[in-house]
Design a protein around this motif. Sequence first.
Motif, PDB file in Angstrom:
ATOM      1  N   SER A 201      -4.578 -14.487   5.527  1.00 35.40           N
ATOM      2  CA  SER A 201      -4.902 -12.380   6.324  1.00 35.40           C
ATOM      3  C   SER A 201      -4.413 -11.903   6.438  1.00 35.40           C
ATOM      4  CB  SER A 201      -5.838 -12.677   7.443  1.00 35.40           C
ATOM      5  OG  SER A 201      -5.226 -13.544   8.779  1.00 35.40           O
ATOM      6  N   ALA A 202      -3.040 -12.318   6.360  1.00 35.82           N
ATOM      7  CA  ALA A 202      -2.537 -11.387   7.396  1.00 35.82           C
ATOM      8  C   ALA A 202      -1.078 -11.174   5.662  1.00 35.82           C
ATOM      9  CB  ALA A 202      -1.089 -12.295   7.415  1.00 35.82           C
ATOM     10  N   ARG A 203      -1.284 -11.849   4.554  1.00 34.25           N
ATOM     11  CA  ARG A 203      -0.788 -10.715   4.134  1.00 34.25           C
ATOM     12  C   ARG A 203      -2.039 -10.074   2.945  1.00 34.25           C
ATOM     13  NH1 ARG A 203       0.379 -16.541   2.152  1.00 34.25           N
ATOM     14  NH2 ARG A 203      -1.607 -16.603   0.665  1.00 34.25           N
TER      15      ARG A 203
ATOM     16  N   LYS B 167      -1.158  -7.124   4.629  1.00 32.70           N
ATOM     17  CA  LYS B 167       0.008  -5.898   3.935  1.00 32.70           C
ATOM     18  C   LYS B 167      -0.258  -5.612   2.611  1.00 32.70           C
ATOM     19  CE  LYS B 167       4.994  -7.674   3.662  1.00 32.70           C
ATOM     20  NZ  LYS B 167       5.969  -9.301   3.587  1.00 32.70           N
ATOM     21  N   ARG B 168      -1.441  -6.425   1.735  1.00 30.19           N
ATOM     22  CA  ARG B 168      -0.998  -5.717   0.475  1.00 30.19           C
ATOM     23  C   ARG B 168      -1.979  -4.526   0.900  1.00 30.19           C
ATOM     24  NH1 ARG B 168      -4.403  -9.587  -2.313  1.00 30.19           N
ATOM     25  NH2 ARG B 168      -4.417  -7.426  -4.623  1.00 30.19           N
TER      26      ARG B 168
ATOM     27  N   GLU C 217      -7.960   2.684  -4.711  1.00 32.96           N
ATOM     28  CA  GLU C 217      -7.642   1.625  -4.016  1.00 32.96           C
ATOM     29  C   GLU C 217      -7.507  -0.010  -3.647  1.00 32.96           C
ATOM     30  OE1 GLU C 217      -6.427   4.333  -4.771  1.00 32.96           O
ATOM     31  OE2 GLU C 217      -5.122   4.337  -6.507  1.00 32.96           O
ATOM     32  N   ALA C 218      -7.574   0.998  -2.773  1.00 32.83           N
ATOM     33  CA  ALA C 218      -7.656  -0.232  -1.086  1.00 32.83           C
ATOM     34  C   ALA C 218      -9.337  -0.885  -1.288  1.00 32.83           C
ATOM     35  CB  ALA C 218      -7.957   0.290  -0.120  1.00 32.83           C
TER      36      ALA C 218
ATOM     37  N   GLY D 182     -12.399  -9.801   3.218  1.00 31.95           N
ATOM     38  CA  GLY D 182     -12.218  -9.193   2.637  1.00 31.95           C
ATOM     39  C   GLY D 182     -14.241  -8.436   2.356  1.00 31.95           C
ATOM     40  N   VAL D 183     -14.804  -9.489   2.647  1.00 35.48           N
ATOM     41  CA  VAL D 183     -16.163  -8.801   2.725  1.00 35.48           C
ATOM     42  C   VAL D 183     -16.772  -7.520   3.620  1.00 35.48           C
ATOM     43  CG1 VAL D 183     -19.074  -9.108   2.298  1.00 35.48           C
ATOM     44  CG2 VAL D 183     -17.294 -10.298   0.976  1.00 35.48           C
TER      45      VAL D 183
END
Length: 259
Positions: free
Chosen positions: A97-99, A102-103, A115-116, A128-129
């Motif tokens: 979740s942290a990575r 960060k993206r 893009e998001a 993500g959902v």
Amino acid sequence: MISNNRSRSEESRVGKSDGLRGGRDNKNETEITLDVLQNKSAGSGFTRVEERSAWATVILWFNKGGLVMYPLMLAALLGLLLSLERIVVLMGKSTGSARFMKRLNPHLENNRWKEALTICTKSKTSLGVVLQSIISHAGNSRESAEKAVRESLLKELPLLEKRMVLIAALGASAPLMGLLGTVSGMISLFKVITDVGTNDPRILAGGISEALVTTQTGLIIAIPILLIHGYLRDRMQRIQNDITANGMEVMNKIWPEQN
């Protein structure tokens, strides 16, 4: 003449003592040989017991428990399979979740919603959902995004909590099934003693020890299942906390004026 008789008597005494020593030596050699043979035979017996103990002891232990051992083994197998399935699912739902944030944050800070949204769509995690439902309403009001979040949570939370109640029930029922087997074994034991009668306390102690096998088995099964269930509950709670914290952060970035 006298000296010759004395020498002969001394020689006969020496011969007798040598004979006695020889007899003792032979006896000692015989005893040592017997001890060696006994040790060899005992060693081979221990070897046979060790070879047998790997599998035969398990079968003997299972047979001592009686019919209750079958549902206990079924509970152990189900608990193991369900726990492994939940571990795999929850690890997939909470990967990095942290990575992920960060993206995602650079696109949110520059209002690049498309893009998001693509990043959220590619993610298979619960976070993500939920964030996908928020970002897809970036052009609408915050109230509509909050409604979408609630709908996503209603779909995702049951997937996280799936089979958790069944795992807890298996862990809680295993000691009860073991206790049932012990009570049944004690009833059968006392019935036999009442009908036949016995004066040997070892028979009573042996019957009680066999009756307690099912209780021991139930505890052996229940303890790891309950520990795994606690770990799964903790992991599930962390996923929910990540969803709540990161979802609120994303909404505050999209609608900063409504904080």
